[in-house]
Write a protein that holds these residues in place. Structure first.
Motif, PDB file in Angstrom:
ATOM      1  N   GLU A  34     -65.074 -14.645  27.517  1.00  0.00           N
ATOM      2  CA  GLU A  34     -65.029 -15.625  28.599  1.00  0.00           C
ATOM      3  C   GLU A  34     -63.643 -16.256  28.712  1.00  0.00           C
ATOM      4  N   ALA A  37     -61.270 -13.622  30.269  1.00  0.00           N
ATOM      5  CA  ALA A  37     -61.502 -13.454  31.700  1.00  0.00           C
ATOM      6  C   ALA A  37     -60.987 -14.657  32.485  1.00  0.00           C
ATOM      7  N   GLN A  38     -61.171 -15.847  31.945  1.00  0.00           N
ATOM      8  CA  GLN A  38     -60.702 -17.052  32.633  1.00  0.00           C
ATOM      9  C   GLN A  38     -59.187 -17.085  32.724  1.00  0.00           C
ATOM     10  N   LYS A  53     -63.013 -17.290  40.818  1.00  0.00           N
ATOM     11  CA  LYS A  53     -64.279 -17.245  40.093  1.00  0.00           C
ATOM     12  C   LYS A  53     -64.923 -15.862  40.193  1.00  0.00           C
ATOM     13  N   VAL A  54     -64.810 -15.246  41.366  1.00  0.00           N
ATOM     14  CA  VAL A  54     -65.343 -13.889  41.535  1.00  0.00           C
ATOM     15  C   VAL A  54     -64.590 -12.916  40.637  1.00  0.00           C
ATOM     16  N   GLU A  56     -62.922 -13.599  37.941  1.00  0.00           N
ATOM     17  CA  GLU A  56     -63.230 -13.918  36.546  1.00  0.00           C
ATOM     18  C   GLU A  56     -64.525 -13.252  36.105  1.00  0.00           C
ATOM     19  N   GLN A  57     -65.537 -13.294  36.971  1.00  0.00           N
ATOM     20  CA  GLN A  57     -66.811 -12.662  36.627  1.00  0.00           C
ATOM     21  C   GLN A  57     -66.673 -11.148  36.538  1.00  0.00           C
ATOM     22  N   LEU A  60     -65.044 -10.365  33.253  1.00  0.00           N
ATOM     23  CA  LEU A  60     -66.002 -10.542  32.166  1.00  0.00           C
ATOM     24  C   LEU A  60     -66.968  -9.369  32.088  1.00  0.00           C
ATOM     25  N   ASP A  61     -67.402  -8.878  33.248  1.00  0.00           N
ATOM     26  CA  ASP A  61     -68.290  -7.711  33.271  1.00  0.00           C
ATOM     27  C   ASP A  61     -67.612  -6.495  32.644  1.00  0.00           C
ATOM     28  N   ASN A  64     -67.509  -6.887  28.845  1.00  0.00           N
ATOM     29  CA  ASN A  64     -68.819  -6.820  28.199  1.00  0.00           C
ATOM     30  C   ASN A  64     -69.518  -5.478  28.372  1.00  0.00           C
TER      31      ASN A  64
END
Length: 205
Positions: A34, A37-38, A53-54, A56-57, A60-61, A64
């Protein structure tokens, strides 16, 4: 690592196209995926909070959902934002009894004719790139006709110093894979070798 050799290699990807993804955390200055990604999103998109924010997600995907067998994961995130995809680099001991064409073949029957091209790398010599299609379990529409969802698959392979390099990408958006194909070939020119006096293979980005 996947290979056992006295050769070390280093990869210096073009950061205009590729973002190296940490294989595990903590890593360097990031305790968690996290945090990575941030920080990445803040650097890539400093002004637009909603878009950041998009992104960043998405980052993160990627962090992971890495392939366990891969030595390196590289996120295709070009600076102009025309596409986003992920490539996984697997490094194995080479099998000189097999040609690159044989090693590149997928272990499934492609749902479309396999396309194979040959290229040359200053670092690794011959490169074979193969594109194929994985058909998923079909569904049926209301009229009973079959729907066959599919995932595109690009494999780019080369060998050098007793090692076999397999770089592959999967995506349901075939246009994304088309964008990635040339940068995947170019990535092999960013592989450099050195010899060491111990019996373990090392790789780094």
């Amino acid at each position: 690592m996947g290979a056992n050799s006295v050769t070390t290699y280093e990869i210096e990807p073009d950061l205009e196209f590729w973002i190296p993804v940490p294989r595990s955390f903590p890593e360097d200055s990031w305790d968690t995926a996290e945090q990575w990604a941030q920080d990445l999103a803040e650097l890539a998109i400093p002004e637009d909070l909603e878009l950041r924010k998009v992104y960043e997600q998405l980052a993160l995907d990627v962090a992971n959902n890495q392939i366990a067998e891969a030595e390196h994961t590289l996120w295709y995130s070009p600076e102009d934002g025309h596409a986003l995809g992920t490539a996984h680099l697997i490094v194995l001991d080479d099998d000189p009894a097999l040609s690159l064409e044989e090693l590149a073949q997928p272990d499934y029957e492609s749902a479309a004719p396999v396309q194979m091209s040959e290229y040359h790398s200053e670092s690794l010599g011959q490169i074979i790139q193969l594109s194929s299609v994985i058909a998923l379990d079909g569904q049926r529409e209301g009229n009973g006709s079959a729907v066959l969802p599919a995932i595109g698959h690009v494999r780019t392979v080369a060998r050098g110093h007793g090692l076999f390099f397999l770089l592959e990408a999967f995506d349901s958006d075939l246009s994304t894979l088309n964008f990635m194909m040339d940068p995947m070939i170019d990535l092999f020119d960013a592989v450099f070798f050195d010899n060491v006096d111990h019996e373990s293979e090392l790789g780094s980005i």
